[in-house]
Design a protein around this motif. Structure first.
Motif, short mmCIF file in Angstrom:
data_model
loop_
_atom_site.label_atom_id
_atom_site.label_comp_id
_atom_site.label_asym_id
_atom_site.label_seq_id
_atom_site.Cartn_x
_atom_site.Cartn_y
_atom_site.Cartn_z
N THR A 1 -12.10 1.92 5.28
CA THR A 1 -11.02 1.27 6.02
C THR A 1 -10.40 2.20 7.05
O THR A 1 -9.95 1.74 8.09
N ARG A 2 -10.36 3.48 6.76
CA ARG A 2 -9.64 4.39 7.65
C ARG A 2 -10.55 5.37 8.39
O ARG A 2 -10.06 6.21 9.16
N GLY A 3 -11.85 5.29 8.14
CA GLY A 3 -12.78 6.09 8.92
C GLY A 3 -12.76 7.57 8.57
O GLY A 3 -12.09 7.99 7.62
N THR B 1 -1.52 -4.43 5.38
CA THR B 1 -2.26 -4.69 4.14
C THR B 1 -2.90 -3.45 3.52
O THR B 1 -3.12 -2.45 4.19
N CYS B 2 -3.24 -3.59 2.25
CA CYS B 2 -3.88 -2.52 1.47
C CYS B 2 -5.07 -3.11 0.74
O CYS B 2 -5.04 -4.27 0.32
N ALA B 3 -6.13 -2.32 0.60
CA ALA B 3 -7.34 -2.82 -0.04
C ALA B 3 -7.79 -1.93 -1.20
O ALA B 3 -8.92 -2.02 -1.65
N ILE B 4 -6.90 -1.09 -1.69
CA ILE B 4 -7.32 -0.08 -2.65
C ILE B 4 -7.75 -0.68 -3.98
O ILE B 4 -8.67 -0.19 -4.62
N ARG B 5 -7.05 -1.73 -4.41
CA ARG B 5 -7.39 -2.43 -5.65
C ARG B 5 -7.35 -3.93 -5.40
O ARG B 5 -6.85 -4.38 -4.36
N GLY C 1 -1.41 12.52 4.46
CA GLY C 1 -2.83 12.44 4.76
C GLY C 1 -3.55 12.12 3.47
O GLY C 1 -2.99 12.31 2.39
N GLN C 2 -4.77 11.63 3.54
CA GLN C 2 -5.52 11.32 2.31
C GLN C 2 -5.91 12.60 1.59
O GLN C 2 -6.19 12.59 0.40
N ASN C 3 -5.94 13.68 2.33
CA ASN C 3 -6.44 14.92 1.77
C ASN C 3 -5.85 16.06 2.60
O ASN C 3 -6.57 16.70 3.36
N GLY D 1 0.79 -1.23 0.00
CA GLY D 1 0.00 0.00 0.00
C GLY D 1 0.82 1.27 0.00
O GLY D 1 1.97 1.30 -0.44
N CYS D 2 0.21 2.32 0.52
CA CYS D 2 0.73 3.67 0.31
C CYS D 2 1.69 4.09 1.41
O CYS D 2 2.00 3.35 2.34
N GLN D 3 2.12 5.34 1.33
CA GLN D 3 3.08 5.88 2.31
C GLN D 3 2.48 5.92 3.72
O GLN D 3 3.20 5.86 4.70
N MET D 4 1.15 6.01 3.79
CA MET D 4 0.53 6.01 5.12
C MET D 4 0.73 4.66 5.79
O MET D 4 0.92 4.57 7.00
N ASN D 5 0.71 3.60 4.98
CA ASN D 5 1.00 2.28 5.54
C ASN D 5 2.47 2.16 5.93
O ASN D 5 2.79 1.53 6.93
N GLU D 6 3.36 2.76 5.15
CA GLU D 6 4.78 2.72 5.52
C GLU D 6 4.99 3.42 6.86
O GLU D 6 5.74 2.95 7.71
N GLY E 1 -3.61 -2.88 9.01
CA GLY E 1 -3.82 -2.06 7.83
C GLY E 1 -5.23 -2.13 7.28
O GLY E 1 -6.15 -2.66 7.91
N CYS E 2 -5.39 -1.58 6.08
CA CYS E 2 -6.72 -1.33 5.54
C CYS E 2 -7.56 -2.58 5.33
O CYS E 2 -8.75 -2.60 5.63
N LEU E 3 -6.95 -3.65 4.80
CA LEU E 3 -7.74 -4.86 4.54
C LEU E 3 -8.26 -5.46 5.85
O LEU E 3 -9.35 -6.04 5.89
FE1 F3S Z 1 -3.21 3.27 1.57
FE2 F3S Z 1 -4.10 1.06 0.49
FE3 F3S Z 1 -5.13 1.89 2.72
S1 F3S Z 1 -3.52 2.85 -0.58
S2 F3S Z 1 -4.92 4.07 2.69
S3 F3S Z 1 -3.02 1.24 2.38
S4 F3S Z 1 -6.23 0.93 1.07
#
Ligand code: F3S
Ligand code: SAH
Ligand code: SF4
Length: 459
Positions: free
Chosen positions: A160-162, A45-49, A191-193, A9-14, A78-80
């Motif tokens: 996933t992140r509220g 984990t990541c759930a984006i795709r 941040g997401q935004n 996943g993304c930098q937030m997961n890192e 993580g997100c998943l």
């Molecule tokens: Fe990032 Fe994936 Fe969650 S892109 S915010 S780790 S769904």
């Protein structure tokens, strides 16, 4: 305990991996870099795709096999982990510890528990928690907010992140101070935004600073370079561009995801801006920062996207002239509105459009990077590149850059680099000394001689 964390996943997961890892270290764990020598394996984990989800499924399958042969604690964060989809997987593959993105600080409780531990709450403590700085690194991430208040119809992140929660500026600056003391030279605010930083806490009423003012605060802290990601165009204000221009530490790099160039598609995505509004933001940015490096995210093949809609994405691409882009084929995610209400386009349509967009991006990156040849860029060297005698790093505009090691520049640091050559994805340059002349290169074995001597040294 020997713990190994695998991050998707993304930098937030890192960032979250670093946070949990530092918790584990504080409990006395050794962090190891292979599953083979670990007795605790934690998947972030990541759930984006669909793809990252499938990767986790297959890794969990492997871990279950290892666990059948020897003691192993399996964790999933993580997100998943926050989704029913992930929890089903966790049950199926014998996951012992499951922590959603809001429950990361439950890791200690989870490890003490003798039974399966599921943590799915969004806890306030997380926002005040200040993890130690990453050791021995010039770069650090700094989460300034969690969650997201938008509802883009394709996106699983709000689930996933509220909802959005901004961190208190004092906690952010405290964390930054630790990073500075540890030698960090470049911090990326996450941040997401990020443009909506503080809005959830009444920034506009004078409680928290606005994002533009937070940038100014961070920029004055003494850190050499500041980047931030991700900016949502709907919350982008001209003051952010002004803050970037009036604060030298803020890098002239803006990642402003557009997702599509078609108003019809943007509406169906619920992005809350039009093509015209987006272009107005780009014009504001270019006005304040004539040398800005622009990056974007694009989803191709959103449900109902016609050839004409896609043509508008290509034309917007040309109108802006992006330096780089993260391009994705739409992936239908269970639990999102677009999954529920719209039909997915055939895979071939999505793949074919993605290929066309990638080709367009390559042209633009080639053009933009070529224009940098002959200029001097400030490069943060992270360390050795894959080939011997070379170092790799990136510019203020996030261009990956390779330089030969030079006398006075043999390892991590921030150096002026003259760009000598550029491809669409890489810049090649020479480190300059304080007088503006190239530093002498570290003498290297002649590559041909090295190739000849290789069989001998193996014998
Ligand atoms: Fe990032 Fe994936 Fe969650 S892109 S915010 S780790 S769904
Ligand atoms: N908060 C950021 C995006 C985070 S997700 C923003 O709004 O800009 C990172 C990127 O993944 C998104 O910008 C989008 O381009 C892509 N993405 C998100 N959901 C997706 C999906 N269902 N299919 C394909 N790409 C997706
Ligand atoms: Fe997802 Fe949209 Fe929020 Fe970005 S702004 S995380 S794309 S819902």
């Amino acid at each position: 305990m020997r713990a190994h964390i695998v991050t998707y996943g993304c930098q937030m997961n890192e960032y979250d991996t670093h946070l949990v890892q530092s918790q584990l270290v504080s409990f006395g764990a050794d962090i190891v870099d292979s599953v083979d020598v670990a007795d605790f394996v934690l998947l972030n984990t990541c759930a984006i795709r669909g793809k990252p989800v499938e990767k986790v499924r297959s890794l969990l399958g492997d871990l279950r096999k290892i666990k059948a042969r020897r003691p192993l604690v399996i964790g999933m964060m993580g997100c998943l982990a926050q989704l029913e989809e992930g929890q089903q997987m966790a049950r199926k593959f014998g996951v012992d510890i499951l922590l959603g993105p809001g429950s990361l600080l439950d890791i200690g409780k989870a490890l003490e528990s003798n039974e399966r531990f599921w943590g799915l709450a969004f806890r306030d403590e997380l926002h005040d928690h200040v993890p130690p700085a990453p050791a021995g690194q010039l770069q650090a991430h700094l989460t300034i907010m969690r969650g997201c208040d938008h509802h883009c119809t394709y996106c699983i992140v709000p689930t996933t992140r509220g909802p959005q929660v901004s961190r208190h500026p004092d906690d952010i600056l405290r964390e930054l101070d630790l990073q500075l003391a540890a030698g960090v030279q470049e911090v990326t605010l996450l941040g997401q935004n990020v443009n909506a930083y503080g809005v959830d806490q009444g920034a506009r009423l004078g409680g928290y600073p606005t994002f533009a003012n937070l940038l100014r605060l961070v920029g004055r802290s003494g850190v050499r370079r500041v980047k931030f990601t991700t900016s949502h165009p709907m919350n982008f204000t001209e003051d952010v561009a002004a803050a970037m221009a009036d604060t030298p530490a803020i890098c002239e790099y803006v990642h402003l995801p557009v997702q599509s160039g078609s108003n019809r598609v943007l509406r169906r995505m619920a992005r809350e801006y039009t093509r015209e509004q987006y272009l107005a933001h780009v014009a504001d940015i270019k006005k304040h920062l004539p040398h800005v490096v622009l990056a974007t995210d694009i989803i191709v093949g959103f449900p109902g996207e016609t050839e004409d809609d896609f043509a508008q994405t290509l034309s917007l691409y040309d109108e802006v002239g992006y330096d780089s882009a993260y391009m994705f084929a739409y992936s239908a995610r269970p639990g999102t509105p677009s999954y529920k209400h719209f039909d997915d386009l055939p895979r071939e349509v999505k793949t074919e459009r993605l290929e066309r967009l990638i080709a367009r991006q390559k042209d633009w990156s080639a053009r933009k990077n070529a224009a940098k040849v002959g200029t001097t860029q400030e490069v943060l060297i992270r360390g050795e590149a894959h080939s011997d005698g070379f170092l790799e790093g990136h510019t203020r505009g996030n261009h990956p850059t390779i330089v030969p090691a030079a006398i006075g520049a043999t390892g991590p640091g921030v150096y002026p680099v003259r760009i000598d050559h550029a491809t669409p994805h890489m810049m090649y340059g020479t480190v300059l000394g304080p007088d503006g002349h190239p530093l002498p290169q570290v003498p290297r074995l002649d590559p041909q001689a090295a190739a000849l001597s290789a069989p001998l040294s193996m014998a």
